[in-house]
Design an enzyme around this catalytic site. Structure first.
Site, PDB file in Angstrom:
ATOM      1  N   ASP A   1       0.813  -1.219   0.000  1.00  0.00           N
ATOM      2  CA  ASP A   1       0.000   0.000   0.000  1.00  0.00           C
ATOM      3  C   ASP A   1       0.848   1.272   0.000  1.00  0.00           C
ATOM      4  O   ASP A   1       0.306   2.369  -0.152  1.00  0.00           O
ATOM      5  CB  ASP A   1      -1.010   0.014   1.166  1.00  0.00           C
ATOM      6  CG  ASP A   1      -0.363  -0.186   2.532  1.00  0.00           C
ATOM      7  OD1 ASP A   1       0.688  -0.854   2.601  1.00  0.00           O
ATOM      8  OD2 ASP A   1      -0.909   0.304   3.534  1.00  0.00           O
TER       9      ASP A   1
ATOM     10  N   HIS B   1       7.739  -0.938  12.943  1.00  0.00           N
ATOM     11  CA  HIS B   1       6.621  -1.589  12.262  1.00  0.00           C
ATOM     12  C   HIS B   1       6.954  -3.087  12.145  1.00  0.00           C
ATOM     13  O   HIS B   1       7.934  -3.554  12.701  1.00  0.00           O
ATOM     14  CB  HIS B   1       6.437  -0.923  10.891  1.00  0.00           C
ATOM     15  CG  HIS B   1       5.154  -1.270  10.194  1.00  0.00           C
ATOM     16  ND1 HIS B   1       3.948  -1.390  10.848  1.00  0.00           N
ATOM     17  CD2 HIS B   1       4.880  -1.517   8.878  1.00  0.00           C
ATOM     18  CE1 HIS B   1       2.994  -1.702   9.967  1.00  0.00           C
ATOM     19  NE2 HIS B   1       3.545  -1.787   8.772  1.00  0.00           N
TER      20      HIS B   1
END
Lengths: 308, 308
Positions: free
Chosen positions: B65, B138
Site C-alpha cells: 500500500d 513496524h
C-alpha cells in the site's frame, strides 16, 4: 446467465473519473477478470463486485496499464479470504512478470496456476466457460479472448417417456451422464433425449491491437463484442497505426465484416486525449449501427432468448 | 516557502473516495513524493500537481500500500518528459523491489539513484531540503522522515556599509560566498554580515509504526507533524499493538511529549474500517489540542513568520 461489467475504459494511464481498461465476467459463481491496471481493485469496489470469486485472470498483454494493479488485486483477494487457486492466462512471460510484481504481495493464501499463450489460437474449458484465446497485433505479444458459456440442447420429455426412461434419470441425462439400469437391462445415453447443442452466450474482447482477421473471426456471432476504440476523431488513423492501436471506425468495420455480425459493439480503452467518445458515435454507426460507447461501471446481463 | 499536499490518507487498501497514504512537498521547483501506493498518480492528477518535478521519492517501507503505484508513477513521469535523475530513499531492499516492480516500466528516460537506509538516523542535504530519516517500529523495516528547509540568518546591511563592503558583493555573501577583493586587498566572509541561522520550515512524517522515541524527537519543533492515526475508537489500542500501527490518541500523546511541541498534528493513514476519523478528534484534542484530521487533497503552504 452471464453478467459483465466494464470496470474501466481508459487506455495508457489512469485518470480521475476514468479507470484503466478492465472487464469482469460472472457466471455460476465463477468470475473472470480481464486485465488489471492500477486502480482496478478500486473500480471493482465502486461497482460492489467482490474479488473473492475471481477464478480466472486473463491478460491481453503485459503493458503497465493492463497489469500494474495485479499485486494490489491479489492482496485484496487474500484479504477477502480466498484460498482456491486462481488460473492466470496471458502471453508467454506472464509467470515472470507476475513473480516480479508480487515481490510486494508475499505469502498469498492461494495458488496461482499459469497458462502462457504462444499459439495463434488456443482454447480452454474452465468452469462454466470456454475461453478462446487468439493472437492480435500490438507492439508486444497480445491476445484477445472470446468467452463462451455453452448451452446444451433441448431435453425431449416425450421421447424420454416413449423410451420408458425412469423419471429419476432425467436430470442426470440432462447433465450428460450415461446410465445403465441393471434391472431394466438397458443403457440410457444423453443423445437419446437431448437435442443438438443450442447457441450459448458469447462475449468477445479485443484490446490493444491493429485490426486483424483474428478479431473479425472471434467477433462473429458474439452477443457482445467489446473492442478498443482508442481514437475517434477524423484523421487519427495514422496515430492508431503508429502506436499499434485502432480507431473506433476501424473497430466498427471489423464488427461489420464479422459473419454473422455480433449483436452489438461496445467500445473501451479510450485515449486520455479523447474526453467524449460519444462525439464520434454517429460517424461510427454509419459503419456498424449497433455500436455503443462503453463507460466505467457499465453492466450487462446476458441471458438465453426465450424462443431458442 | 514550502507547499505540502496529502495526496491520500488511506491505509492498507485503496478505497473509492480515499486514496492510499502519500505526501507531496514542493519547494523551489524541487518536489518530494513520500510513498506511492496504487492510485497515487491519479490522486496527483486530481489535485493538479505534476509528477515531472519529483526529484526525490522517499519510501517509509515496502508494503504494497506504500509502493504499489511506483511503476505507474515512473511511467507517468516519463510521459511528462522527465529526464533528470530521481533520488530514491527508503529502507534496505528498495533497489531490489524497485527493480522487480519496474519489469513493467522498461526504458525509463531518467536515472534512478538509490539511498538505502539501515542506520537509526541518517541525514541528507538534497536541493533545498535537509532530509532526516529515522527508524520507526513496524512489522518490517520502516522509516519516518523530517523535511527541513533551512533558513539563513538575517543580513546586516548597516554592518556591511560600516565594513565598506561593495554593494555588488552583498547578495553573493548572502549566498555564502567568501570574496577576496584584490583592489581593496580584503577578504569578505558571510559571517561578517550574516546573523545566526534562523528557524527554517519543518515537516515531520511518520507512518506505519508503533509510538517511538525517535518519532517524538523528530516531531519536536515541527511546523507540521503528519502522523498515522490508523484507529480512533475506544479500545482499539490492542489492535494497533497487534498490527504494529498506532491510534490517533497515541500519536497525539507523542505530539504532546515532543519538546518544543510541533505547531500542529495532522492525521493520515486511516484504517478502511474508520469511515469518519473526525468522530474522535475531540477526544484526541484533550491530549494535544492542535490536532487535525487530514483528508485527501489537503494542501498547506508554509512560510517564514514575519517577526522571525
Amino acid at each position: 446467465m452471464l453478467d459483465l461489467c466494464l470496470l474501466g475504459t481508459g487506455g495508457m494511464t489512469p485518470m480521475p473519473k476514468r479507470w484503466l481498461t478492465s472487464l469482469m465476467l460472472r457466471c455460476e459463481g465463477s468470475d473472470i477478470l480481464v486485465d488489471c491496471g492500477e486502480g482496478t481493485q478500486i473500480a471493482m469496489k465502486e461497482v460492489g463486485w467482490s474479488p473473492k470469486s475471481i477464478d480466472i485472470m486473463c491478460f491481453t498483454h503485459m503493458h503497465g496499464d493492463h497489469i500494474s494493479g495485479l499485486p494490489g488485486m491479489l492482496l485484496n483477494m487474500a484479504n477477502a479470504d480466498r484460498t482456491d487457486p486462481v488460473i492466470m492466462i496471458g502471453p508467454k512471460g506472464l509467470y515472470n512478470v507476475t513473480k516480479s510484481l508480487c515481490c510486494i504481495a508475499p505469502g498469498l493464501p492461494f495458488e496461482l496456476r499459469f497458462i502462457e499463450l504462444d499459439q495463434a489460437t488456443e482454447e480452454y474449458k474452465l468452469g462454466p466457460y470456454v475461453i478462446s484465446c487468439y493472437k492480435v497485433s500490438h507492439s508486444v505479444p497480445c491476445y484477445g479472448y472470446s468467452f463462451t458459456v455453452p448451452r446444451k440442447g433441448r431435453f425431449d420429455a416425450e421421447k424420454a417417456k416413449e423410451l420408458g426412461i425412469p423419471l429419476a434419470y432425467w436430470s442426470r441425462l440432462q447433465k450428460g451422464e450415461v446410465i445403465t439400469d441393471m434391472d431394466l437391462k438397458k443403457t440410457f445415453r444423453p443423445e437419446m433425449v437431448m437435442g443438438p447443442d443450442r447457441k450459448g452466450l458469447k462475449v468477445t474482447y479485443a484490446t490493444d491491437s491493429r485490426p486483424t482477421d483474428s478479431i473479425v473471426r472471434a467477433a462473429a456471432d458474439a452477443d457482445v463484442f467489446i473492442c478498443e476504440g482508442m481514437y475517434g476523431e477524423p484523421g487519427s488513423e495514422g496515430k492508431a497505426r503508429e502506436y499499434r492501436h485502432m480507431t473506433m471506425q476501424e473497430a466498427a468495420a471489423m464488427a461489420a465484416k464479422a459473419e454473422p455480425n455480433p449483436k452489438e459493439l461496445i467500445f473501451t480503452h479510450y485515449s486520455p486525449s479523447m474526453i467524449w467518445p460519444k462525439d464520434y458515435i454517429e460517424d461510427v454507426r454509419s459503419i456498424f449501427p449497433a455500436s455503443f460507447c462503453g463507460k466505467d461501471g457499465l453492466m450487462k446481463t446476458l441471458d438465453y432468448t426465450e424462443e431458442e
